[in-house]
Design an enzyme around this catalytic site. Structure first.
Site, short mmCIF file in Angstrom:
data_model
loop_
_atom_site.label_atom_id
_atom_site.label_comp_id
_atom_site.label_asym_id
_atom_site.label_seq_id
_atom_site.Cartn_x
_atom_site.Cartn_y
_atom_site.Cartn_z
CE LYS A 1 -4.33 -1.43 0.38
NZ LYS A 1 -4.22 -2.99 1.14
CD GLU B 1 -10.22 4.36 0.55
OE1 GLU B 1 -9.92 5.52 0.16
OE2 GLU B 1 -9.54 3.33 -0.16
CB SER C 1 0.02 -8.36 -0.98
OG SER C 1 -0.85 -9.18 -0.24
C1 LIG Z 1 -5.05 -4.22 1.14
C2 LIG Z 1 -4.47 -5.40 1.08
C3 LIG Z 1 -4.82 -6.26 -0.16
C4 LIG Z 1 -5.87 -5.98 -0.95
O1 LIG Z 1 -5.80 -4.96 -1.81
P1 LIG Z 1 -5.56 -4.86 -3.36
O2 LIG Z 1 -6.05 -3.54 -3.62
O3 LIG Z 1 -6.48 -5.89 -3.86
O4 LIG Z 1 -3.99 -5.30 -3.52
C5 LIG Z 1 -4.04 -7.58 -0.27
N1 LIG Z 1 -2.68 -7.44 0.59
C6 LIG Z 1 -2.55 -6.82 1.63
C7 LIG Z 1 -1.34 -7.14 2.35
C8 LIG Z 1 -3.37 -5.72 1.68
O5 LIG Z 1 -3.12 -4.88 2.90
#
Ligand SMILES: *Cc1c(COP(=O)(O)O)cnc(C)c1O
Length: 409
Positions: A104, A126, A391
């Site tokens: 993020k 948000e 992620s």
């Molecule tokens: C917010 C988040 C997601 C989902 O958001 P995307 O916009 O689909 O990437 C996935 N993995 C993590 C670790 C997140 O914090």
């Protein structure tokens, strides 16, 4: 062609040319907002186009991503699980090692710098799980910007630590009590704030959702993931990935990894949250079970009932708990360029433990969805290089996991 061959070889689309100038990916995307927001969105697009071309801006962003965020993030060859699952090579793009623990921050930094260049003094955002809120509050502390975060009251209860982190970073957290008291309601409130305060305020949307130009801006800032992957797979391993796998909530980590590869010979799989099961109605899988409609200013696949009411969603992971998805994913689905599958809460939890125990990496529950599907196909395929977008890290999910395990014991 393998079972997982998803690219459409018949259509020669140059994916880099989208969205079109009105913000459309064929029939998806666009700008479905009140008249008052048209002007600020046009201003935003103009400013973005200017900085996107500026070498100064790009160099400055690169420096920030390197010195403050910790990029490039490594790619790790998970050799132990690769071996145990068969004879594919499993690679992990370590977005969990970014400052604040997820992808993020790539977008939050880019947009905070954009806001600064536009002369804005106040940032709103948000957040669901709180990851985007923390990333935004962090960027605002770094750039001396006033920061207001909208968060559903249910999520505030579920994510206390992240709420406190935001406050420590100097952000004001506003509790949203309407609707399901979660992410989609927080997004509505943030849009409302923006309409009234647009002169001094920039709205940092956290995923590739919202009206044009947001899906494009967020995608571009997240594409650093895919660009690095391309280089690193070659220089570190002298290999090309055969399959890319990422989880899809709004879709920003997935599109960030996929986009630079869209015109190349690579299969791609996006993994949605099947929650308690796709047929239970308790899931967050609009690409698998939804239909095209309009949500938060764009046309995309959404979960809505026959009366046009947005349905409530369920997922073990707050970050995937959203009834819509970025419009570019809807287009990639209809083009057959990316295959969209789903994974249940239970399967994700199992993958969470598996990676933790076998590789010493605690993943976010969102990420565990991508892992679960990748592990499943690794058992069936032969000698493929599977690159998974890790992620985020799982520290924020420890309480949830502990609670679930106690219930199951
Ligand atoms: C917010 C988040 C997601 C989902 O958001 P995307 O916009 O689909 O990437 C996935 N993995 C993590 C670790 C997140 O914090």
């Amino acid at each position: 062609m393998s079972e997982y061959q998803t690219k459409n070889l018949m259509k020669k689309i140059n994916y880099k040319n989208f969205p079109d100038k009105n913000g459309y990916f064929a029939e998806f995307g666009g700008k479905f907002v009140s008249e008052t927001l048209m002007h600020p969105l046009n201003e935003l697009l103009k400013s973005y186009n200017k900085i996107a071309k500026s070498t100064n801006f790009r160099n400055e962003l690169k420096k920030e991503l390197s010195q403050f965020v910790g990029r490039p993030t490594p790619i790790y060859h998970a050799s132990r699980i690769s071996k145990e699952l068969g004879n594919c090579n499993i690679f992990l793009k370590r977005e969990d090692l970014n400052h604040t623990g997820a992808h993020k921050i790539n977008n939050a930094m880019g947009q905070a710098m954009l806001a600064k260049s536009m002369g804005k003094k106040r940032i709103i955002a948000e957040t669901g799980a709180g990851q985007h809120g923390v990333a935004t509050a962090t960027a605002c502390a770094r750039y001396d910007l006033k920061c207001v975060i909208y968060m559903g009251s249910k999520d505030i209860q579920r994510q206390k630590i992240n709420v406190y982190r935001m406050k420590l970073l100097g952000a004001e957290v506003i509790s949203v009590d309407s609707g399901s008291k979660t992410l989609k309601d927080a997004l509505n409130e943030a849009l409302r704030d923006w309409v009234t305060n647009v002169d001094d305020t920039h709205y940092i949307i956290g995923s590739v959702a919202g009206p044009h130009p947001y899906p494009m801006i967020v995608r571009d800032f997240q594409s650093v993931i895919g660009h690095e992957c391309k280089k690193q797979m070659k220089t570190l391993f002298n290999k090309k990935p055969n399959i890319l796998v990422a989880c899809v909530g709004g879709g920003s980590n997935a599109i960030g990894m996929f986009h630079p590869f869209l015109n190349e010979d690579v299969d791609m799989i996006g993994v949605e949250a099947a929650g308690l099961g796709l047929n239970t109605g308790k899931h967050a899988a609009p690409l698998n079970k939804g239909k095209p409609g309009i949500l938060h200013g764009n046309r995309t696949y959404i979960m809505e009932d026959d009366n046009g009411q947005i349905e409530s969603t369920h997922s073990i992971s707050a970050g995937l708990d959203y009834p819509g998805v970025g419009p570019e994913h809807s287009w990639l689905k209809n083009n057959n360029r990316v295959k969209y599958v789903s994974v249940t809460d239970k399967e994700a939890l199992k993958a969470f433990h598996y990676l933790t125990e076998k590789e010493g990496i605690i993943p976010a529950l969102e990420t565990a969805h991508a892992l679960a599907y990748a592990f499943k196909i690794a058992k069936k395929l032969n000698k493929k290089n599977i690159l998974i977008n890790l992620s985020g890290r799982g520290d924020k999910d420890i309480d949830t996991v502990a609670l679930l395990n106690r219930i199951q014991v």
